[in-house]
Design a protein around this motif. Structure first.
Motif, mmCIF file in Angstrom:
data_model
loop_
_atom_site.group_PDB
_atom_site.id
_atom_site.type_symbol
_atom_site.label_atom_id
_atom_site.label_comp_id
_atom_site.label_asym_id
_atom_site.label_seq_id
_atom_site.Cartn_x
_atom_site.Cartn_y
_atom_site.Cartn_z
ATOM 1 N N CYS A 470 0.835 -1.198 0.000
ATOM 2 C CA CYS A 470 0.000 0.000 0.000
ATOM 3 C C CYS A 470 0.870 1.248 0.000
ATOM 4 N N ALA A 472 0.885 5.329 0.719
ATOM 5 C CA ALA A 472 0.315 6.578 1.213
ATOM 6 C C ALA A 472 1.180 7.718 0.680
ATOM 7 N N HIS A 502 -2.848 -0.711 -3.335
ATOM 8 C CA HIS A 502 -3.809 0.239 -2.766
ATOM 9 C C HIS A 502 -3.121 1.582 -2.537
ATOM 10 N N TRP A 503 -3.922 2.658 -2.650
ATOM 11 C CA TRP A 503 -3.373 4.008 -2.607
ATOM 12 C C TRP A 503 -4.258 4.905 -1.743
ATOM 13 N N LEU A 504 -3.630 5.753 -0.956
ATOM 14 C CA LEU A 504 -4.360 6.773 -0.213
ATOM 15 C C LEU A 504 -3.602 8.092 -0.316
ATOM 16 N N LEU A 522 -1.157 4.164 9.494
ATOM 17 C CA LEU A 522 -1.376 3.979 8.060
ATOM 18 C C LEU A 522 -1.892 2.579 7.758
ATOM 19 N N ARG A 523 -1.290 1.566 8.404
ATOM 20 C CA ARG A 523 -1.770 0.201 8.173
ATOM 21 C C ARG A 523 -3.239 0.060 8.560
ATOM 22 N N PHE A 526 -5.400 1.672 5.880
ATOM 23 C CA PHE A 526 -5.483 0.847 4.670
ATOM 24 C C PHE A 526 -6.350 -0.391 4.907
ATOM 25 N N GLN A 527 -6.229 -0.993 6.088
ATOM 26 C CA GLN A 527 -7.058 -2.155 6.383
ATOM 27 C C GLN A 527 -8.536 -1.787 6.367
ATOM 28 N N ASP A 529 -9.784 0.754 4.681
ATOM 29 C CA ASP A 529 -10.108 1.124 3.308
ATOM 30 C C ASP A 529 -10.321 -0.115 2.442
ATOM 31 N N THR A 530 -9.438 -1.100 2.601
ATOM 32 C CA THR A 530 -9.572 -2.317 1.799
ATOM 33 C C THR A 530 -10.796 -3.122 2.227
#
Length: 534
Positions: A470, A472, A502-504, A522-523, A526-527, A529-530
């Protein structure tokens, strides 16, 4: 070499009592004033019942008064525990509970926070001292004394019984289980590094050192005690400037700093905003960084603009006191993807690259990085099991108490004899069957001109890939690059299996209390978000 950290100030008070020791905006103290104020506080703490080995929590913002408090606690033969005022009570309560403090020193702005902390840990009896000129009143406590009372006490310190092996302070780091760990640091741990650093960097009276990092972060110990050891000036950086790169650059100019020391993200921030001109900061001699990997493009940016400055990469965890290795960059890197070494061991330190059986690996092979030597902490406060897991018997011990600390980092020794940081043991992942070092992926993204900042993390998945990479990122002002464009640019630098899935996008990457990128945060993002995608 002095026996105790407070000896540095006492010596400078005799040699140069009227020289400025520490300054923040309009507040400053000379060495004479700092020595006398801290001695008076030590007498007041003793009278209030503070005894050798007692812990005193400092809920203080960065300021000259905070330095007085640190030295006053040390002169009382006690241990100071710096506490981060910007953290919520829920995070701080376990730290204060674990340290089992005798007392605390606070300003007015910490009254509500301390009330919440004391309520969370069951209102233990504490002696509260106010660093204001008035006693402070909270719901859970009543202050016993204030700084105006300290003036009545002698300006020479009481006799103390501590030695260099005694604890100077306890610094808390995040634990993998969420429970903070209190790293015990002795006087001798700090003095060993300070003496090496003062000699190696040539710090002397007349130098003007930055005080950028917060006081609960171990890098600040070199700012403070390195300054005191040399009789130099410590110029504390107002925390409000951390979001203003132009103001940070102006601070270096107006304070006429000769040394800048910070985590790399601060340098990255200034570089990406283009606030440093060619031949800027004419008085600056040294830039030091520690705590994270400095992106090579950022280093190139600074070295091209500041050819008169010496650049040094320092490496080391809190458990080994400030830093354990160094690398003075000899020339501006020609390749922006080149890896900057962490170099060689500082004086009194030892760095080992070992396999799973604690056998030393030959040059070129990647292994676990361990540290031994004079900077090694005695361990974690009141946590013998955690200490035993992280601090191991030295495989080539010459004395019964020889130990090494497992850093959790991976490294290799080059054919040139220098050490190279490879990454965290928990950031070397397998994705789609390939072994990938996330630091290498991140380095590729840092070389992109369109990005102001970025971080690469991995999150586990239920799919065949095992871990999803991922990204960021923060775009440079005026840039309108999409995630698809970033992926296309990255494909010219990285194999397909190493490209993020994945991107943020962020206006600014989240940072932890020490100014480092908050990768656990951040993790988690992303978790979440996914999970929303499925």
């Amino acid at each position: 070499m002095p026996e105790l950290l407070q000896d540095y100030v006492s010596r400078q008070a005799e040699l140069r009592p009227n020289a400025i020791a520490v300054t923040l905006e309009r507040s400053s103290l000379t060495y004479g004033e700092l020595d006398q104020a801290s001695s008076r506080l030590a007498w007041r703490l003793r009278e209030a019942g503070c005894r050798r080995g007692d812990r005193v929590c400092l809920l203080l913002p960065k300021s000259p008064v905070a330095v007085v408090a640190m030295l006053g606690v040390l002169k009382a033969d006690a241990i100071y525990v710096p506490i981060d005022l910007s953290s919520p009570a829920a995070r701080l309560a376990p730290m204060i509970k674990i340290s089992e403090p005798w007392g605390a020193l606070i300003p007015a702005e910490a009254v509500t926070l301390l009330d919440e902390i004391l309520e969370a840990i069951g209102n233990p009896p504490l002696v509260i001292g106010s660093v204001e000129r008035d006693r402070l009143q909270g719901r859970q406590f009543e202050s016993r004394f204030d700084m105006s009372e300290v003036d009545a006490y002698p300006g020479r310190a009481p006799e103390y019984r501590n030695t260099g092996r005694d604890i100077a302070h306890i610094l808390f780091t995040s634990g993998s289980t969420g429970v903070p760990k209190g790293v015990v640091i002795t006087h001798r741990n700090v003095i060993t590094f300070v003496e090496w650093g003062r000699s190696y960097f040539g710090i002397e009276p007349g130098d003007r050192l930055s005080g950028h990092t917060p006081l609960h972060f171990d890098l600040s110990m070199f700012d403070i005690y390195g300054t005191h050891a040399a009789g130099a000036e410590l110029h504390m950086v107002p925390p409000a400037l951390n979001l203003l790169p132009h103001k940070l650059a102006e601070f270096i100019r107006s304070a006429e700093l000769t040394q800048w020391f910070s985590v790399p993200s601060v340098l990255n921030f200034m570089a990406k905003h283009g606030v440093v001109a060619r031949d800027d900061f004419p008085g600056l001699k040294r830039i030091l960084w520690c705590g994270e990997v400095l992106p090579t493009p950022t280093l190139v940016h600074f070295m091209q603009r500041l050819p008169h400055v010496r650049f040094t990469n320092l490496y080391g965890p809190t458990e080994a006191t400030i830093a354990s290795s160094y690398y003075a960059v000899p020339e501006c890197p020609r390749d922006e993807l080149a890896t900057i070494p962490i170099g060689t061991a500082c004086g009194g330190e030892e760095l080992l690259v070992l396999d799973a059986n604690l056998n030393e690996l030959p040059p070129g092979e990647i292994g676990d990085l361990y540290i031994g030597g004079a900077g090694l902490s005695p361990g974690y406060w009141r946590a013998p099991d955690k200490t035993a897991m992280a601090f191991l018997p030295h495989p080539r011990a010459t004395k019964p108490d020889d130990r090494i600390y497992k850093t959790g980092d991976l490294a290799r020794r080059g054919e040139d004899g220098l050490l190279y940081f490879v990454g965290r043991a928990d950031t070397q992942i397998k994705s789609r069957g390939y072994r990938i070092e996330l630091g290498e992926v991140e380095a590729a993204f840092h070389s992109m001109e369109c990005l102001e900042d970025c971080a690469i993390v991995a999150v586990p998945t239920d799919g065949f890939e095992g871990n999803a990479i991922c990204c960021a990122y923060v775009l440079r002002p005026g840039s309108a690059v999409s995630a698809a464009n970033l992926r296309q640019q990255a494909s010219r630098l990285l194999p397909g299996y190493a490209l993020p899935m994945h991107w943020l996008a962020f206006d600014r990457l989240p940072k932890n209390a020490n100014g480092k990128i908050d990768r656990p945060r951040l993790r988690s993002l992303f978790q979440h978000d996914t999970a929303m995608e499925t």
